[in-house]
Design a protein around this motif. Sequence first.
Motif, PDB file in Angstrom:
ATOM      1  N   ARG A   1       0.781  -1.274   0.093  1.00 40.48           N
ATOM      2  CA  ARG A   1       0.033  -0.045   0.044  1.00 40.48           C
ATOM      3  C   ARG A   1       0.889   1.257  -0.101  1.00 40.48           C
ATOM      4  NH1 ARG A   1      -4.084   0.550   2.942  1.00 40.48           N
ATOM      5  NH2 ARG A   1      -4.102   2.715   3.373  1.00 40.48           N
TER       6      ARG A   1
ATOM      7  N   GLU B   1       3.095   5.202   4.983  1.00 34.87           N
ATOM      8  CA  GLU B   1       2.387   6.071   5.904  1.00 34.87           C
ATOM      9  C   GLU B   1       2.903   7.501   5.633  1.00 34.87           C
ATOM     10  OE1 GLU B   1      -0.192   5.058   7.790  1.00 34.87           O
ATOM     11  OE2 GLU B   1      -0.008   3.304   7.016  1.00 34.87           O
TER      12      GLU B   1
ATOM     13  N   SER C   1      -8.000   0.321  -2.374  1.00 29.40           N
ATOM     14  CA  SER C   1      -7.527  -0.201  -1.054  1.00 29.40           C
ATOM     15  C   SER C   1      -6.088  -0.096  -0.674  1.00 29.40           C
ATOM     16  CB  SER C   1      -7.805  -1.841  -1.280  1.00 29.40           C
ATOM     17  OG  SER C   1      -6.861  -2.412  -2.213  1.00 29.40           O
ATOM     18  N   ARG C   2      -5.323   0.450  -1.453  1.00 24.84           N
ATOM     19  CA  ARG C   2      -4.043   0.555  -0.969  1.00 24.84           C
ATOM     20  C   ARG C   2      -3.512   1.884  -0.899  1.00 24.84           C
ATOM     21  NH1 ARG C   2      -4.462  -3.808  -4.027  1.00 24.84           N
ATOM     22  NH2 ARG C   2      -2.960  -5.323  -4.104  1.00 24.84           N
ATOM     23  N   GLY C   3      -4.663   2.786  -0.393  1.00 21.62           N
ATOM     24  CA  GLY C   3      -4.389   4.136  -0.071  1.00 21.62           C
ATOM     25  C   GLY C   3      -4.508   5.289  -0.889  1.00 21.62           C
TER      26      GLY C   3
ATOM     27  N   HIS D   1      -6.170   7.923  -2.690  1.00 23.60           N
ATOM     28  CA  HIS D   1      -7.220   8.710  -2.185  1.00 23.60           C
ATOM     29  C   HIS D   1      -8.611   9.031  -3.229  1.00 23.60           C
ATOM     30  CE1 HIS D   1      -9.585  11.886   0.106  1.00 23.60           C
ATOM     31  NE2 HIS D   1      -9.303  13.026  -0.890  1.00 23.60           N
TER      32      HIS D   1
END
Length: 318
Positions: free
Chosen positions: A41, A44, A91-93, A95
Amino acid sequence: MDPSEGPSEQIPACLGATGWLAPGEARGPPLPALEDEEGPRLPEGLPPVVDAHVHLFPDRVFEAIWRWFDRYGWPIRYKLHTPQVLSFLLSRGVHRVVALHYAHKPGMARFLNTYMAEVVRAEPRVLGLATVLPGEAGAEDILAEAFAAGLKGVKLHCHVQCFAPDAPALHEVYAACARAKKPLVLHAGREPSSPHYACDVHALCSAERVERVLQDHPDLRLCIPHLGADEFDAYARLLERHDNLWLDTTMALAGYFPTTPPRRLLEVRPERILYGTDFPNLPYAWDRELRRLLELRLGDEVEAGILGQNALHLFEGC
């Protein structure tokens, strides 16, 4: 186009190229897959990421495009249909997604635009764009219907649709976008090119022709994908001169092709640069472009703009 007929086997892919080559250099077989590692993903701590160059098509059109790639371009790593494309990225971030398509013959655009509008209604995180074939009958009406259905702009492709960016048939499309305050994404860079297109794209496309469009249509918000490949220096100068121009990074930063854009192209007006990938039609990891972009260490503010804010400003005005 009758959707039950499916696409022609001659539909070209968005990037049916065998790479950037020197003049006169022979083109070989399709390029290889990289088999590089992919992340599970997004890392962070990133600001909101908007992939501003994702292709969504009906299943049979996607499958025709993949066959073309297999024969002339490169192995497609992610042969995913629209629901799977969106599930994969979101699903992997990721937006938001800016979804693009193009019509390669008259009578196809309404069908594609209806399809895209249905995708947008089902998934509000998708910013869907319309398409039209320049010069086809009723082009302005086709776009008006698409905008009324919620589509956020227009995608055109000089290589696939075989037109020069400053061709007379484009003027009604440009005017329609300017009136509606909708941006237009135009693949008008010379590369990646292919001898398997139905036209000589180097004869049709140039930064000089794009500048004529910017001058003749100052109210048009124009985005050129692939950082204008391969005329990187020329597009840096256009960014300096024109307030109605944007570029997206698609495939230009991934290190797949031999020519690397100069860092200056990203720094001259970073608020006019959008992150994009060309997913799912990639021969390498889905996050390769993003990792290469982050390695440049352009600064938090610039990264936040390129990764998402600039796309939202362009396509949503926010």
